[in-house]
Write an enzyme that holds these catalytic residues in place. Structure first.
Site, mmCIF file in Angstrom:
data_model
loop_
_atom_site.group_PDB
_atom_site.id
_atom_site.type_symbol
_atom_site.label_atom_id
_atom_site.label_comp_id
_atom_site.label_asym_id
_atom_site.label_seq_id
_atom_site.Cartn_x
_atom_site.Cartn_y
_atom_site.Cartn_z
ATOM 1 N N ASP A 32 7.767 35.931 -30.433
ATOM 2 C CA ASP A 32 7.277 36.932 -29.761
ATOM 3 C C ASP A 32 6.405 37.364 -29.831
ATOM 4 O OD1 ASP A 32 9.269 37.242 -32.029
ATOM 5 O OD2 ASP A 32 10.349 38.697 -31.302
ATOM 6 N N HIS B 72 8.356 27.186 -28.882
ATOM 7 C CA HIS B 72 8.440 28.810 -28.040
ATOM 8 C C HIS B 72 7.492 29.252 -28.608
ATOM 9 C CE1 HIS B 72 10.496 31.271 -25.809
ATOM 10 N NE2 HIS B 72 10.546 32.377 -26.391
ATOM 11 N N ASP C 113 12.103 19.539 -27.761
ATOM 12 C CA ASP C 113 10.595 19.788 -27.531
ATOM 13 C C ASP C 113 10.033 20.132 -26.026
ATOM 14 O OD1 ASP C 113 7.923 20.526 -28.444
ATOM 15 O OD2 ASP C 113 7.598 18.336 -28.979
ATOM 16 N N GLU D 12 11.632 27.153 -31.468
ATOM 17 C CA GLU D 12 10.521 28.296 -31.446
ATOM 18 C C GLU D 12 9.891 28.309 -33.121
ATOM 19 O OE1 GLU D 12 12.577 32.521 -31.137
ATOM 20 O OE2 GLU D 12 10.447 33.130 -31.205
HETATM 21 O O1 G3I Z 1 27.249 35.835 -37.832
HETATM 22 C C1 G3I Z 1 27.358 34.505 -37.467
HETATM 23 C C2 G3I Z 1 28.732 34.236 -38.320
HETATM 24 O O2 G3I Z 1 29.447 35.179 -38.496
HETATM 25 C C3 G3I Z 1 29.427 33.051 -37.716
HETATM 26 O O3 G3I Z 1 29.931 31.816 -38.871
HETATM 27 C C4 G3I Z 1 27.739 32.073 -37.357
HETATM 28 C C5 G3I Z 1 28.359 30.618 -36.819
HETATM 29 O O4 G3I Z 1 27.159 30.202 -36.175
HETATM 30 O O5 G3I Z 1 27.307 33.006 -36.398
HETATM 31 C C6 G3I Z 1 26.360 34.067 -36.913
HETATM 32 O O6 G3I Z 1 25.088 34.991 -35.842
HETATM 33 C C7 G3I Z 1 23.906 33.681 -35.854
HETATM 34 C C8 G3I Z 1 23.629 34.815 -36.216
HETATM 35 O O7 G3I Z 1 22.306 34.242 -35.898
HETATM 36 C C9 G3I Z 1 23.560 35.415 -37.976
HETATM 37 O O8 G3I Z 1 23.035 33.776 -38.321
HETATM 38 C C10 G3I Z 1 24.830 33.912 -34.180
HETATM 39 O O9 G3I Z 1 25.592 32.465 -34.341
HETATM 40 C C11 G3I Z 1 22.786 33.329 -34.023
HETATM 41 O O10 G3I Z 1 23.032 33.573 -33.079
HETATM 42 C C12 G3I Z 1 21.880 34.270 -34.988
HETATM 43 O O11 G3I Z 1 20.619 33.465 -34.629
HETATM 44 C C13 G3I Z 1 19.793 34.457 -34.575
HETATM 45 C C14 G3I Z 1 18.731 35.051 -32.967
HETATM 46 O O12 G3I Z 1 17.328 35.095 -33.930
HETATM 47 C C15 G3I Z 1 19.094 35.892 -32.499
HETATM 48 O O13 G3I Z 1 19.502 36.682 -32.823
HETATM 49 C C16 G3I Z 1 18.394 33.311 -35.883
HETATM 50 O O14 G3I Z 1 19.146 34.016 -37.296
HETATM 51 C C17 G3I Z 1 17.524 33.974 -35.993
HETATM 52 O O15 G3I Z 1 16.823 33.695 -36.738
HETATM 53 C C18 G3I Z 1 16.613 34.761 -34.536
HETATM 54 O O16 G3I Z 1 15.441 35.357 -34.212
HETATM 55 C C19 G3I Z 1 14.510 35.200 -33.682
HETATM 56 C C20 G3I Z 1 14.337 36.945 -33.740
HETATM 57 O O17 G3I Z 1 15.607 37.837 -33.073
HETATM 58 C C21 G3I Z 1 13.638 37.640 -32.591
HETATM 59 N N1 G3I Z 1 12.226 36.578 -33.651
HETATM 60 C C22 G3I Z 1 12.435 34.917 -32.721
HETATM 61 C C23 G3I Z 1 13.171 34.885 -34.111
HETATM 62 C C24 G3I Z 1 13.610 33.417 -34.161
HETATM 63 O O18 G3I Z 1 13.905 33.356 -32.785
HETATM 64 O O1 9MR Z 2 11.442 34.300 -26.378
HETATM 65 C C1 9MR Z 2 12.302 34.952 -27.126
HETATM 66 C C2 9MR Z 2 12.128 34.511 -28.431
HETATM 67 O O2 9MR Z 2 11.420 34.679 -29.289
HETATM 68 C C3 9MR Z 2 13.516 35.395 -29.276
HETATM 69 O O3 9MR Z 2 14.257 34.104 -30.921
HETATM 70 C C4 9MR Z 2 14.908 34.646 -28.183
HETATM 71 C C5 9MR Z 2 16.624 35.180 -29.241
HETATM 72 O O4 9MR Z 2 16.161 36.617 -28.857
HETATM 73 O O5 9MR Z 2 15.177 34.939 -27.271
HETATM 74 C C6 9MR Z 2 13.814 34.940 -26.218
HETATM 75 O O6 9MR Z 2 13.473 35.703 -25.153
HETATM 76 C C7 9MR Z 2 14.765 34.797 -23.762
HETATM 77 C C8 9MR Z 2 15.651 35.780 -23.728
HETATM 78 O O7 9MR Z 2 16.661 36.329 -24.849
HETATM 79 C C9 9MR Z 2 16.619 35.420 -22.595
HETATM 80 N N1 9MR Z 2 15.460 35.361 -21.157
HETATM 81 C C10 9MR Z 2 15.004 34.214 -21.754
HETATM 82 C C11 9MR Z 2 13.511 34.832 -23.077
HETATM 83 C C12 9MR Z 2 12.931 33.464 -23.142
HETATM 84 O O8 9MR Z 2 12.284 32.663 -21.989
#
Ligand code: G3I
Ligand code: 9MR
Length: 579
Positions: free
Chosen positions: A188, A501, A547, A556
């Site tokens: 993103d 992604h 993939d 991603e």
């Molecule tokens: O905090 C809970 C923990 O209590 C639990 O035990 C564990 C079980 O899997 O989950 C933990 O939460 C997770 C959290 O990351 C912290 O590690 C969530 O399930 C998980 O969905 C979350 O994932 C994050 C994701 O964004 C969704 O928010 C990733 O770490 C993080 O790297 C990713 O980052 C995204 C940015 O939001 C947007 N840009 C892209 C980037 C990479 O995908």
């Molecule tokens: O593209 C987004 C990605 O960069 C983020 O890591 C992810 C989690 O926050 O979200 C992606 O966006 C998706 C959204 O959360 C749900 N609808 C589809 C989007 C991707 O096409």
């Protein structure tokens, strides 16, 4: 890699693809010999995993003349739970003569060809840093520096709105500020301070720990040749953005600079949504303080190129620290109209510990040391949300600056304890990787490499060879010694991710994705399944990877995941003995 070797390897790749290999996808079929597709330094530990099968022995065969250069016994097969597969280990560390080889096991197809050569990961380290250049906001990427991935500038971020959640007396909602530059976080186009925290630590530590590796490397970025190492030029692109994320009136730091909703899959110059700075928070402010304290220490050497900047960074770190003292528990709560990445965190002890560690090393003020000691009893594997180990690593590197022998022993013991635990997990694992099933989270490939980073700290302190060998194994996993047989770094290996992604790679009409990026990796929670038109191949932890561009939860790329790749690739180049 020398050109003749690239050509030799690409011929062999063409051959293995025509023999039924798949160039772009993971190969889930079992019964393969898996290994690091970029090969090994002559004196590195060299392991391959032999899946299933009942053979007890292996051979290493030289490609040029078909000669068997080593025969060895396989270890006993054991089941590696994350993949539900039996695995045995072929240890061919004895093969030290440069060349291209394959592993052969009766009853199985031969392994991929792999080189034994000097500097097998130097080009990888370069590409892993260059990836950040490709994610620069606010600049056109030129043919000269970006080749086929040249593109127009996007997201100038010179007119960014203060979101209602970030309003303050001096900057009410709707105030326009400027916060240009920086790197897009991931696939993103938003920019997040918390995730920049661990990212900057990884990159700046790579430089600080291995300057002789980085000095003089030419990454082909616009600043190359300006007298500053390219890795620091690249890091500055994000640091200068971060400086503008601090409110100069009170020292607090905005959590992120973002659209209200994710951009579509378009090139940066076609993504023109209004951008906002959103809510100040304790985690962002302390991560910022830590990064700026670290950067002030590191860029001091290049004051001539950055006049006044180290002092500005130091002042920024100190005012951020003061804000956090007055606001010690401000959690980031995503406002209802904001739908981009959260990076929310409720626990701040680790951020206090890291910031205090870096401020101590910058200032020598023992009060910061005491805060570090109070807030962190021992280090854990770092992630964007858990950062105390970053302070432990910086303290270990500068152990001569610690207040006394007791403090030195505490740092040594904490890091050695973690390295001991990780190396035991590595040794006991039939796949020889320290990952447990619960480690396969969103971004699992970065967990693998962050484990390696801690093992390498243990090795740097104690010289214990097991720690270095375990770290090598962790990189091997990421570069192909995994049950999908994929080298998870775009453009580096024989079978690499092709559909990451990553909005630029999706929208640019170029088959090859932007190179040098680490795919997030297998993640059995598969949070994106609802958005994917195809199924994951398996629900097992180490096989839950797709993939496909739909797969933001497994495929991603992200700045915080590439940082330990930079570090580990450089560290293995710098630390592997050259006997
Ligand atoms: O905090 C809970 C923990 O209590 C639990 O035990 C564990 C079980 O899997 O989950 C933990 O939460 C997770 C959290 O990351 C912290 O590690 C969530 O399930 C998980 O969905 C979350 O994932 C994050 C994701 O964004 C969704 O928010 C990733 O770490 C993080 O790297 C990713 O980052 C995204 C940015 O939001 C947007 N840009 C892209 C980037 C990479 O995908
Ligand atoms: O593209 C987004 C990605 O960069 C983020 O890591 C992810 C989690 O926050 O979200 C992606 O966006 C998706 C959204 O959360 C749900 N609808 C589809 C989007 C991707 O096409």
């Amino acid at each position: 890699m020398p050109l003749h070797r690239v050509l030799a390897l690409s011929c062999l790749l063409a051959l293995s693809v025509s023999q039924g290999g798949v160039a772009s996808e993971g190969d889930v079929s079992t019964g393969q010999v898996r290994l690091n597709q970029l090969g090994f330094s002559p004196d590195a530990s060299k392991l391959a995993v032999v899946e299933n099968g009942d053979a007890g022995a292996f051979r290493v065969v030289r490609e040029s003349d078909g000669e068997t250069v080593l025969r060895g016994d396989l270890s006993a097969h054991g089941e590696w739970v994350p993949a539900g597969r039996a695995a045995a280990i072929a240890d061919f560390s004895e093969v030290r003569t440069p060349g291209i080889y394959r592993i052969e096991v009766d009853g199985l197809p031969p392994s991929d060809p792999f080189p034994v050569e000097a500097e097998p990961y130097a080009a990888l380290a370069d590409a892993a840093i260059k990836a950040y250049y490709f994610n620069r906001a606010g600049i056109a990427l030129t043919d000269e520096h970006a080749g086929q991935w040249a593109r127009a500038a996007g997201h100038p971020d010179e007119e960014v709105f203060v979101h209602a959640s970030a309003a303050s007396p001096e900057r009410p909602a709707g105030t326009i500020i400027s916060a240009p530059y920086g790197w897009y976080d991931a696939g993103d186009y938003n920019k997040y301070v918390v995730n920049s925290g661990i990212t900057m630590h990884g990159i700046l530590s790579a430089w600080e720990h291995f300057p002789e590796f980085f000095r003089g490397r030419d990454l082909g970025i616009p600043e190359s040749g300006n007298g500053v190492p390219d890795i620091l030029d690249e890091a500055w692109w994000n640091l200068r953005w971060m400086l503008d994320m601090q409110d100069p009136h009170d020292g607090g730091v905005y959590h992120k600079l973002t659209n209200l909703r994710f951009d579509g899959s378009v090139m940066p110059d076609h993504a023109n949504d209004r951008r906002y700075v959103v809510q100040k928070g304790t985690a962002a402010t302390l991560d910022f303080a830590a990064v700026m304290a670290m950067a002030a220490r590191i860029y001091a050497e290049y004051e001539d190129h950055y006049p006044g900047v180290p002092a500005r960074m130091r002042a920024a770190a100190e005012s951020a620290w003061r804000w956090a003292q007055e606001n010690p528990r401000v959690e980031y709560i995503q406002p209802p109209d904001v739908h981009t990445g959260g990076y929310g965190d409720k626990a701040f002890d680790d951020e206090f510990a890291w910031a205090a560690a870096e401020l101590y090393l910058l200032s020598g003020d023992a009060a910061y040391y005491r805060v570090f000691e109070r807030y962190s009893a021992e280090p854990g594997i770092p992630s964007w949300a858990r950062v105390e180990a970053l302070g432990w690593m910086s303290m270990a590197h500068h152990r001569d600056r610690l207040p006394d022998d007791h403090a030195r022993a505490r740092i040594d013991d904490g890091i050695d304890g973690l390295a001991t635990r990780l190396s035991a997990q590595w040794r006991e694992s039939p796949w020889r990787v320290a990952m447990k099933p619960s480690d396969f989270v969103w971004g699992s490939n970065a967990v693998v490499l962050n484990q390696a980073m801690l093992l390498l700290q243990g090795y740097r302190l104690s010289g214990q060879r097991d720690y270095l060998d375990a770290a090598q194994s962790q990189l091997d996993y990421v570069l192909g010694r995994n049950p999908l047989g994929v080298s998870y770094v775009t453009g580096h290996g024989l079978r690499t991710p092709m559909q990451i992604h990553h909005r630029q790679s999706e929208a640019d009409d170029i088959d090859e994705p932007v190179p040098g990026w680490l795919s997030g990796g297998p993640n059995p929670r598969q949070q994106d399944a609802k958005d994917c038109p195809v199924d994951y191949p398996s629900s097992l932890p180490a096989l839950s990877w797709l993939d496909h561009r739909c797969s933001y939860a497994s495929n991603e790329v992200a700045i915080n995941w590439n940082a330990p790749l930079v570090y580990v690739a450089a560290a293995l180049e710098a630390l592997t003995p050259d006997e």
